[in-house]
Design a protein around this motif. Structure first.
Motif, PDB file in Angstrom:
ATOM      1  N   TYR A 115       0.854  -1.189   0.000  1.00 54.36           N
ATOM      2  CA  TYR A 115       0.000   0.000   0.000  1.00 54.36           C
ATOM      3  C   TYR A 115       0.888   1.237   0.000  1.00 54.36           C
ATOM      4  CZ  TYR A 115      -3.712  -3.214   1.235  1.00 54.36           C
ATOM      5  OH  TYR A 115      -4.604  -4.251   1.218  1.00 54.36           O
ATOM      6  N   GLU A 116       0.480   2.212  -0.775  1.00 49.54           N
ATOM      7  CA  GLU A 116       1.223   3.465  -0.869  1.00 49.54           C
ATOM      8  C   GLU A 116       0.757   4.377   0.263  1.00 49.54           C
ATOM      9  OE1 GLU A 116       0.848   6.737  -4.118  1.00 49.54           O
ATOM     10  OE2 GLU A 116       1.947   5.037  -4.946  1.00 49.54           O
ATOM     11  N   ILE A 117       1.569   4.491   1.280  1.00 46.92           N
ATOM     12  CA  ILE A 117       1.225   5.287   2.460  1.00 46.92           C
ATOM     13  C   ILE A 117       1.416   6.778   2.175  1.00 46.92           C
ATOM     14  CG2 ILE A 117       1.745   5.723   4.892  1.00 46.92           C
ATOM     15  CD1 ILE A 117       0.531   2.901   4.262  1.00 46.92           C
ATOM     16  N   ALA A 118       2.517   7.113   1.527  1.00 47.36           N
ATOM     17  CA  ALA A 118       2.822   8.512   1.219  1.00 47.36           C
ATOM     18  C   ALA A 118       3.639   8.561  -0.064  1.00 47.36           C
ATOM     19  CB  ALA A 118       3.593   9.156   2.363  1.00 47.36           C
ATOM     20  N   ARG A 119       3.542   9.691  -0.771  1.00 50.72           N
ATOM     21  CA  ARG A 119       4.289   9.864  -2.026  1.00 50.72           C
ATOM     22  C   ARG A 119       4.490  11.341  -2.298  1.00 50.72           C
ATOM     23  NH1 ARG A 119      -1.043   8.327  -4.790  1.00 50.72           N
ATOM     24  NH2 ARG A 119      -2.017  10.357  -5.098  1.00 50.72           N
ATOM     25  N   LEU A 120       5.520  11.609  -3.074  1.00 52.39           N
ATOM     26  CA  LEU A 120       5.661  12.951  -3.628  1.00 52.39           C
ATOM     27  C   LEU A 120       4.745  13.028  -4.847  1.00 52.39           C
ATOM     28  CD1 LEU A 120       9.486  13.611  -3.262  1.00 52.39           C
ATOM     29  CD2 LEU A 120       7.613  14.719  -2.030  1.00 52.39           C
ATOM     30  N   PRO A 156       9.950   1.671 -24.754  1.00 59.38           N
ATOM     31  CA  PRO A 156      11.216   1.319 -24.140  1.00 59.38           C
ATOM     32  C   PRO A 156      11.596   2.198 -22.952  1.00 59.38           C
ATOM     33  CG  PRO A 156      11.683   2.740 -25.979  1.00 59.38           C
ATOM     34  CD  PRO A 156      10.173   2.615 -25.873  1.00 59.38           C
ATOM     35  N   PHE A 157      10.621   2.842 -22.306  1.00 57.82           N
ATOM     36  CA  PHE A 157      10.907   3.797 -21.236  1.00 57.82           C
ATOM     37  C   PHE A 157      10.979   3.090 -19.881  1.00 57.82           C
ATOM     38  CE2 PHE A 157       8.588   6.056 -24.579  1.00 57.82           C
ATOM     39  CZ  PHE A 157       9.574   6.950 -24.948  1.00 57.82           C
ATOM     40  N   TYR A 158      12.133   3.211 -19.222  1.00 56.94           N
ATOM     41  CA  TYR A 158      12.353   2.618 -17.912  1.00 56.94           C
ATOM     42  C   TYR A 158      12.613   3.719 -16.894  1.00 56.94           C
ATOM     43  CZ  TYR A 158      12.811  -2.093 -19.809  1.00 56.94           C
ATOM     44  OH  TYR A 158      12.555  -3.295 -20.405  1.00 56.94           O
ATOM     45  N   GLY A 159      12.184   3.491 -15.683  1.00 53.74           N
ATOM     46  CA  GLY A 159      12.468   4.400 -14.581  1.00 53.74           C
ATOM     47  C   GLY A 159      13.113   3.627 -13.441  1.00 53.74           C
ATOM     48  N   LYS A 160      14.006   4.277 -12.724  1.00 55.89           N
ATOM     49  CA  LYS A 160      14.693   3.619 -11.610  1.00 55.89           C
ATOM     50  C   LYS A 160      13.716   3.384 -10.462  1.00 55.89           C
ATOM     51  CE  LYS A 160      19.058   3.829 -10.574  1.00 55.89           C
ATOM     52  NZ  LYS A 160      20.386   4.293 -10.230  1.00 55.89           N
ATOM     53  N   TYR A 161      13.870   2.252  -9.809  1.00 54.45           N
ATOM     54  CA  TYR A 161      13.103   1.862  -8.629  1.00 54.45           C
ATOM     55  C   TYR A 161      14.125   1.417  -7.601  1.00 54.45           C
ATOM     56  CZ  TYR A 161       9.482  -0.536  -5.863  1.00 54.45           C
ATOM     57  OH  TYR A 161       8.629  -0.948  -4.859  1.00 54.45           O
ATOM     58  N   LYS A 162      14.472   2.331  -6.705  1.00 55.84           N
ATOM     59  CA  LYS A 162      15.530   2.058  -5.737  1.00 55.84           C
ATOM     60  C   LYS A 162      14.940   2.013  -4.334  1.00 55.84           C
ATOM     61  CE  LYS A 162      18.987   5.083  -5.184  1.00 55.84           C
ATOM     62  NZ  LYS A 162      20.312   5.732  -5.179  1.00 55.84           N
ATOM     63  N   ILE A 163      15.055   0.852  -3.700  1.00 55.42           N
ATOM     64  CA  ILE A 163      14.580   0.673  -2.329  1.00 55.42           C
ATOM     65  C   ILE A 163      15.703   1.163  -1.414  1.00 55.42           C
ATOM     66  CG2 ILE A 163      13.711  -0.968  -0.624  1.00 55.42           C
ATOM     67  CD1 ILE A 163      13.135  -2.804  -3.191  1.00 55.42           C
ATOM     68  N   ILE A 164      15.437   2.269  -0.703  1.00 56.84           N
ATOM     69  CA  ILE A 164      16.487   2.884   0.114  1.00 56.84           C
ATOM     70  C   ILE A 164      16.323   2.599   1.608  1.00 56.84           C
ATOM     71  CG2 ILE A 164      17.103   4.636  -1.571  1.00 56.84           C
ATOM     72  CD1 ILE A 164      15.299   6.628  -0.089  1.00 56.84           C
ATOM     73  N   TYR A 165      15.196   2.032   1.962  1.00 54.57           N
ATOM     74  CA  TYR A 165      14.996   1.583   3.338  1.00 54.57           C
ATOM     75  C   TYR A 165      13.984   0.446   3.307  1.00 54.57           C
ATOM     76  CZ  TYR A 165      14.174   1.371   8.310  1.00 54.57           C
ATOM     77  OH  TYR A 165      14.082   0.924   9.601  1.00 54.57           O
ATOM     78  N   GLN A 186       7.844  -5.491   5.895  1.00 56.70           N
ATOM     79  CA  GLN A 186       6.495  -4.986   6.111  1.00 56.70           C
ATOM     80  C   GLN A 186       6.340  -3.520   5.720  1.00 56.70           C
ATOM     81  OE1 GLN A 186       3.748  -7.039   7.018  1.00 56.70           O
ATOM     82  NE2 GLN A 186       5.397  -8.400   6.340  1.00 56.70           N
ATOM     83  N   SER A 187       7.438  -2.796   5.550  1.00 55.98           N
ATOM     84  CA  SER A 187       7.374  -1.417   5.084  1.00 55.98           C
ATOM     85  C   SER A 187       8.707  -1.036   4.452  1.00 55.98           C
ATOM     86  CB  SER A 187       6.995  -0.456   6.224  1.00 55.98           C
ATOM     87  OG  SER A 187       7.800  -0.637   7.342  1.00 55.98           O
ATOM     88  N   ALA A 188       8.633  -0.039   3.566  1.00 50.69           N
ATOM     89  CA  ALA A 188       9.813   0.330   2.777  1.00 50.69           C
ATOM     90  C   ALA A 188       9.719   1.789   2.341  1.00 50.69           C
ATOM     91  CB  ALA A 188       9.913  -0.569   1.546  1.00 50.69           C
ATOM     92  N   ILE A 189      10.884   2.321   1.965  1.00 51.01           N
ATOM     93  CA  ILE A 189      10.957   3.630   1.320  1.00 51.01           C
ATOM     94  C   ILE A 189      11.622   3.408  -0.037  1.00 51.01           C
ATOM     95  CG2 ILE A 189      11.846   5.990   1.414  1.00 51.01           C
ATOM     96  CD1 ILE A 189      12.053   5.684   4.464  1.00 51.01           C
ATOM     97  N   VAL A 190      10.999   3.962  -1.082  1.00 49.39           N
ATOM     98  CA  VAL A 190      11.467   3.780  -2.450  1.00 49.39           C
ATOM     99  C   VAL A 190      11.649   5.142  -3.101  1.00 49.39           C
ATOM    100  CG1 VAL A 190      10.853   2.806  -4.709  1.00 49.39           C
ATOM    101  CG2 VAL A 190      10.233   1.575  -2.618  1.00 49.39           C
ATOM    102  N   THR A 191      12.655   5.244  -3.967  1.00 50.49           N
ATOM    103  CA  THR A 191      12.877   6.469  -4.718  1.00 50.49           C
ATOM    104  C   THR A 191      13.223   6.114  -6.167  1.00 50.49           C
ATOM    105  OG1 THR A 191      14.030   8.604  -4.734  1.00 50.49           O
ATOM    106  CG2 THR A 191      15.346   6.660  -4.147  1.00 50.49           C
ATOM    107  N   GLY A 192      13.532   7.146  -6.930  1.00 55.44           N
ATOM    108  CA  GLY A 192      13.976   6.989  -8.311  1.00 55.44           C
ATOM    109  C   GLY A 192      15.376   7.567  -8.454  1.00 55.44           C
ATOM    110  N   TRP A 211       8.366   7.288  -2.266  1.00 58.63           N
ATOM    111  CA  TRP A 211       7.163   6.596  -1.815  1.00 58.63           C
ATOM    112  C   TRP A 211       7.466   5.897  -0.501  1.00 58.63           C
ATOM    113  CZ3 TRP A 211       8.877   6.596  -6.799  1.00 58.63           C
ATOM    114  CH2 TRP A 211       8.010   7.071  -7.790  1.00 58.63           C
ATOM    115  N   ILE A 212       6.516   5.940   0.415  1.00 56.64           N
ATOM    116  CA  ILE A 212       6.560   5.113   1.618  1.00 56.64           C
ATOM    117  C   ILE A 212       5.510   4.035   1.401  1.00 56.64           C
ATOM    118  CG2 ILE A 212       6.155   5.011   4.102  1.00 56.64           C
ATOM    119  CD1 ILE A 212       7.029   7.972   4.235  1.00 56.64           C
ATOM    120  N   LEU A 213       5.942   2.778   1.466  1.00 56.30           N
ATOM    121  CA  LEU A 213       5.067   1.640   1.198  1.00 56.30           C
ATOM    122  C   LEU A 213       4.948   0.772   2.441  1.00 56.30           C
ATOM    123  CD1 LEU A 213       6.592   0.520  -2.232  1.00 56.30           C
ATOM    124  CD2 LEU A 213       4.695   2.108  -1.848  1.00 56.30           C
TER     125      LEU A 213
END
Length: 181
Positions: free
Chosen positions: A48-53, A113-122, A128-134, A141-143
């Motif tokens: 679930y997307e808890i928070a996002r920019l 052919p468009f790709y975007g970075k998906y980097k799990i930084i926490y 059970q929860s994570a922080i993701v950026t590009g 995103w806080i998931l």
């Protein structure tokens, strides 16, 4: 058909913007390492997307969630769902590792052919929860595995993002939580 075209052009614009990350005024996330000792099988399932920019491709989307499914070819099927103005909306794509498979750094494609970075930084040890950026600090995103986080955990994540240079005051809360530092 109109909804599909709107989603297509929204996602295309988002990925073109992500591809031109160096062209924007946002700061790079190169200084923030992706999580190590990552286990893809534990990451699979619903988040679930808890928070996002804010971004145009998620404008007016509430109740946002993502589901990750490992495919036989080693790629990950990604299905993002939510409600846009009360109507169900979804986008399906795929993800693949950029480097080592034990590092939480992937790239996601919704429109080849468009790709975007998906980097799990926490990532919590229990997955059970994570922080993701590009690629840059415009993306965060806080998931979580549930649609709500305890306030103290959310505060901790927002403080981490703030320390890394993200504009946490702009965060949106698609499950109805309104919270800021």
């Amino acid at each position: 058909m109109l909804n599909k075209l709107h989603i297509f052009y929204s996602m295309l614009g988002a990925f073109l913007a992500a591809a031109c990350g160096g062209c924007s005024s946002a700061n790079s996330t190169r200084h923030i390492p992706a999580v190590e000792n990552f286990e893809l099988s534990k990451y699979m399932g619903k988040w679930y997307e808890i928070a996002r920019l804010p971004h145009s491709f998620e404008r007016n989307v509430s109740h946002a969630e993502a589901e990750y499914t490992l495919q036989d070819n080693g790629k990950v099927k990604v299905v993002n769902r939510g409600l846009r103005n009360g109507q169900s909306t979804s986008a399906t794509g795929s993800a693949r590792f950029i480097g080592p498979t034990d590092r939480g750094e992937l790239e996601v494609c919704f429109f080849y052919p468009f790709y975007g970075k998906y980097k799990i930084i926490y990532l919590e040890k229990d997955y059970q929860s994570a922080i993701v950026t590009g690629d840059n600090t415009n993306y965060a995103w806080i998931l979580a595995r549930t649609s709500k986080l305890p306030p103290e955990k959310l505060i901790m994540y927002l403080k981490k993002l703030q320390a890394w240079g993200f504009a946490t005051e702009l965060m949106q809360y698609p499950w109805g939580i309104d919270f800021s530092l």
